[in-house]
Design an enzyme around this catalytic site. Structure first.
Site, PDB file in Angstrom:
ATOM      1  N   CYS A  21      -8.693  44.459  -6.965  1.00  0.00           N
ATOM      2  CA  CYS A  21      -7.570  43.723  -6.359  1.00  0.00           C
ATOM      3  C   CYS A  21      -8.033  42.553  -5.494  1.00  0.00           C
ATOM      4  O   CYS A  21      -7.212  41.781  -5.011  1.00  0.00           O
ATOM      5  CB  CYS A  21      -6.720  44.689  -5.544  1.00  0.00           C
ATOM      6  SG  CYS A  21      -6.004  45.980  -6.564  1.00  0.00           S
ATOM      7  N   HIS A  55      -3.116  41.433   0.482  1.00  0.00           N
ATOM      8  CA  HIS A  55      -2.938  42.120  -0.800  1.00  0.00           C
ATOM      9  C   HIS A  55      -1.860  43.189  -0.624  1.00  0.00           C
ATOM     10  O   HIS A  55      -1.788  43.844   0.421  1.00  0.00           O
ATOM     11  CB  HIS A  55      -4.274  42.755  -1.203  1.00  0.00           C
ATOM     12  CG  HIS A  55      -4.158  43.699  -2.358  1.00  0.00           C
ATOM     13  ND1 HIS A  55      -3.543  43.353  -3.543  1.00  0.00           N
ATOM     14  CD2 HIS A  55      -4.573  44.986  -2.517  1.00  0.00           C
ATOM     15  CE1 HIS A  55      -3.588  44.378  -4.372  1.00  0.00           C
ATOM     16  NE2 HIS A  55      -4.192  45.384  -3.775  1.00  0.00           N
ATOM     17  N   ASN A 114       1.973  46.882  -6.802  1.00  0.00           N
ATOM     18  CA  ASN A 114       0.607  46.354  -6.713  1.00  0.00           C
ATOM     19  C   ASN A 114       0.260  45.654  -8.030  1.00  0.00           C
ATOM     20  O   ASN A 114       0.049  46.308  -9.047  1.00  0.00           O
ATOM     21  CB  ASN A 114      -0.361  47.498  -6.427  1.00  0.00           C
ATOM     22  CG  ASN A 114      -1.801  47.020  -6.272  1.00  0.00           C
ATOM     23  OD1 ASN A 114      -2.117  45.865  -6.565  1.00  0.00           O
ATOM     24  ND2 ASN A 114      -2.662  47.915  -5.815  1.00  0.00           N
TER      25      ASN A 114
HETATM   26  C1  LIG Z   1      -1.382  56.832  -3.424  1.00  0.00           C
HETATM   27  C2  LIG Z   1      -0.742  57.000  -2.064  1.00  0.00           C
HETATM   28  C3  LIG Z   1       0.579  56.271  -2.013  1.00  0.00           C
HETATM   29  C4  LIG Z   1      -0.475  58.467  -1.816  1.00  0.00           C
HETATM   30  O1  LIG Z   1       0.120  58.629  -0.548  1.00  0.00           O
HETATM   31  P1  LIG Z   1      -0.433  59.762   0.446  1.00  0.00           P
HETATM   32  O2  LIG Z   1       0.437  59.736   1.630  1.00  0.00           O
HETATM   33  O3  LIG Z   1      -1.898  59.509   0.624  1.00  0.00           O
HETATM   34  O4  LIG Z   1      -0.139  61.055  -0.365  1.00  0.00           O
HETATM   35  P2  LIG Z   1      -1.155  62.161  -0.900  1.00  0.00           P
HETATM   36  O5  LIG Z   1      -1.950  61.602  -2.022  1.00  0.00           O
HETATM   37  O6  LIG Z   1      -1.871  62.748   0.282  1.00  0.00           O
HETATM   38  O7  LIG Z   1      -0.137  63.184  -1.459  1.00  0.00           O
HETATM   39  C5  LIG Z   1       0.829  63.852  -0.623  1.00  0.00           C
HETATM   40  C6  LIG Z   1       1.679  64.708  -1.519  1.00  0.00           C
HETATM   41  O8  LIG Z   1       2.556  63.884  -2.299  1.00  0.00           O
HETATM   42  C7  LIG Z   1       2.383  64.194  -3.673  1.00  0.00           C
HETATM   43  N1  LIG Z   1       2.629  63.008  -4.462  1.00  0.00           N
HETATM   44  C8  LIG Z   1       1.704  62.095  -4.886  1.00  0.00           C
HETATM   45  N2  LIG Z   1       2.319  61.151  -5.603  1.00  0.00           N
HETATM   46  C9  LIG Z   1       3.644  61.457  -5.604  1.00  0.00           C
HETATM   47  C10 LIG Z   1       4.773  60.836  -6.149  1.00  0.00           C
HETATM   48  N3  LIG Z   1       4.699  59.705  -6.868  1.00  0.00           N
HETATM   49  N4  LIG Z   1       5.965  61.402  -5.953  1.00  0.00           N
HETATM   50  C11 LIG Z   1       6.097  62.527  -5.245  1.00  0.00           C
HETATM   51  N5  LIG Z   1       5.044  63.173  -4.691  1.00  0.00           N
HETATM   52  C12 LIG Z   1       3.830  62.629  -4.871  1.00  0.00           C
HETATM   53  C13 LIG Z   1       0.986  64.718  -3.793  1.00  0.00           C
HETATM   54  O9  LIG Z   1       0.845  65.503  -4.962  1.00  0.00           O
HETATM   55  C14 LIG Z   1       0.845  65.517  -2.533  1.00  0.00           C
HETATM   56  O10 LIG Z   1       1.495  66.764  -2.725  1.00  0.00           O
HETATM   57  P3  LIG Z   1       0.877  68.104  -2.079  1.00  0.00           P
HETATM   58  O11 LIG Z   1       0.879  67.852  -0.601  1.00  0.00           O
HETATM   59  O12 LIG Z   1       1.804  69.135  -2.547  1.00  0.00           O
HETATM   60  O13 LIG Z   1      -0.504  68.205  -2.645  1.00  0.00           O
HETATM   61  C15 LIG Z   1      -1.657  56.472  -0.941  1.00  0.00           C
HETATM   62  O14 LIG Z   1      -2.766  57.320  -0.808  1.00  0.00           O
HETATM   63  C16 LIG Z   1      -2.143  55.083  -1.194  1.00  0.00           C
HETATM   64  O15 LIG Z   1      -1.391  54.143  -1.166  1.00  0.00           O
HETATM   65  N6  LIG Z   1      -3.468  54.935  -1.402  1.00  0.00           N
HETATM   66  C17 LIG Z   1      -4.055  53.646  -1.627  1.00  0.00           C
HETATM   67  C18 LIG Z   1      -3.781  53.218  -3.032  1.00  0.00           C
HETATM   68  C19 LIG Z   1      -4.189  51.818  -3.252  1.00  0.00           C
HETATM   69  O16 LIG Z   1      -4.035  51.007  -2.383  1.00  0.00           O
HETATM   70  N7  LIG Z   1      -4.691  51.529  -4.452  1.00  0.00           N
HETATM   71  C20 LIG Z   1      -5.034  50.247  -4.862  1.00  0.00           C
HETATM   72  C21 LIG Z   1      -6.139  49.695  -4.062  1.00  0.00           C
HETATM   73  S1  LIG Z   1      -6.279  48.034  -4.369  1.00  0.00           S
END
Ligand SMILES: CC(C)(COP(=O)(O)OP(=O)(O)OC[C@H]1O[C@@H](n2cnc3c(N)ncnc32)[C@H](O)[C@@H]1OP(=O)(O)O)[C@@H](O)C(=O)NCCC(=O)NCCS
Length: 338
Positions: free
Chosen positions: A122, A263, A293
């Site tokens: 990204c 970003h 994104n």
């Molecule tokens: C991916 C992201 C949104 C997940 O959010 P988070 O708050 O970290 O959530 P977690 O991954 O800890 O998951 C929390 C819970 O939500 C669940 N969950 C994940 N995706 C889900 C979705 N789309 N819908 C519903 N629940 C979801 C998980 O399974 C987890 O459940 P559990 O507690 O029963 O295990 C976040 O980590 C993020 O934005 N990361 C950076 C991604 C990024 O920037 N990528 C590109 C880089 S350039």
């Protein structure tokens, strides 16, 4: 404010025009609710995303870039034959080779120019922009077309709720040219890569290590693989760390910035960085709700949003910041001269 503009070895460079393109088809949170176990509420609260755009099956990233490039050149009032270099930041090229830059050169009808792609997740647009700015600063080129574009929906597994809600398709292009007398343009940048983070965000299949086979497809190795929380922690920490270092070494603070164009990966990452910089929320550009994104497309698309919202004006000090697969981190300080 005591901005000390660092001298450049040759001449100064600036952005002189912007063009963007997003494909018309849209995937809403409600569409995703029908595909995976998720909800509009979870996606909105955890990411800030409401909709994302999707490229038509018959098109590739080079088509999006070409549309953005044509708008950019039209905004500057010049023809494609004047472009000297084309640099494309992307991790979703039409194919392994030829480069997207070559395809764009042909599609927009650019003349005798050269170019290449930049693969930096990204952060691709930021690194491509810096390469273009250096070419202008060192005096070797005067018109560099820099594109940032990704078709992430092509690499997304729509059975994986942890990634499919995040990504969309989009593109943008800017022209980099010499600054006029009295203008400042590009000021400084601080960048870093950390390969130990490679395992947290990657597409393992289709390269020389795991060339495409039935097995790589069965194992879904042609899709985005991500450890979301690991990427999140790195992004929040590094975006703030490098932007603080950049502002500090130029003698300014977050309050001196006219506009912060980050970003767009997660609204919470953006607000956490802006808070740490002490930036007024009004000056932080967020359009993730519309586009999700789009990887290398996010920053030029956010520039467009900033202009539309009247938040980016000639003379503003602007901070760009991105974190991506690699890991890669890129930050740029510039003065907007359009
Ligand atoms: C991916 C992201 C949104 C997940 O959010 P988070 O708050 O970290 O959530 P977690 O991954 O800890 O998951 C929390 C819970 O939500 C669940 N969950 C994940 N995706 C889900 C979705 N789309 N819908 C519903 N629940 C979801 C998980 O399974 C987890 O459940 P559990 O507690 O029963 O295990 C976040 O980590 C993020 O934005 N990361 C950076 C991604 C990024 O920037 N990528 C590109 C880089 S350039």
């Amino acid at each position: 404010m005591s901005l000390t503009v660092r001298p450049v070895v040759g001449r100064r460079a600036k952005i002189t025009a912007l063009g963007t393109y997003v494909p018309p088809d849209i995937i809403t949170n409600q569409d995703l609710e029908k595909m995976v176990e998720t909800s509009d509420q979870w996606i909105t609260e955890r990411t800030g995303i409401k909709t994302r755009h999707k490229l038509a099956p018959s098109l590739g990233v080079s088509d999006m870039c070409s549309e953005a490039a044509k708008k950019c050149l039209a905004a500057r009032g010049i023809g494609p034959e004047e472009v000297e270099v084309i640099i494309v930041g992307t991790v979703t090229p039409d194919m392994m080779y030829p480069s997207t830059a070559s395809l764009v050169q042909n599609k927009i009808g650019a003349g005798r120019c050269w170019g290449f792609d930049v693969s930096a997740g990204c952060t691709g647009f930021v690194y491509a922009l810096l390469a273009g700015a250096k070419m202008v600063e060192n005096g070797t080129h005067s018109k560099v077309l820099v594109c940032g574009a990704d078709a992430n929906t092509r690499m997304t597994d729509y059975t994986d709720r942890t990634t499919c809600v995040l990504f969309g398709d989009g593109s943008g292009a800017v022209l980099v040219e010499p600054a006029a007398a009295g203008e400042i343009g590009f000021i400084d940048s601080v960048n870093e890569i950390d390969g130990s983070g490679g395992v947290s965000l990657y597409m393992p299949g289709g390269g020389s290590l795991h060339p495409s086979t039935h097995e790589t497809v069965d194992k879904k190795m042609h899709y985005i693989h991500q450890d979301g929380p690991a990427v999140y922690k790195f992004a929040v920490r590094k975006m703030a760390e490098l932007t603080e270092a950049l502002l500090e070494r130029n003698g300014i603070g977050g309050k001196d910035l006219g506009c912060f164009i980050p970003h767009q990966a997660n609204k919470r990452i953006i607000t956490a960085t802006a808070e740490r910089l002490g930036m007024c929320p009004d000056r932080v550009i967020i359009n993730i709700e519309k586009y999700g994104n789009t990887s290398s497309g996010t920053i030029p698309l956010a520039m467009e949003t900033a202009i539309e919202e009247g938040k980016l004006k000639k003379g503003d000090l602007v901070l760009l910041a991105a974190v991506g697969a690699g890991f890669t981190v890129g930050t740029v300080l510039l003065r907007w001269e359009i």
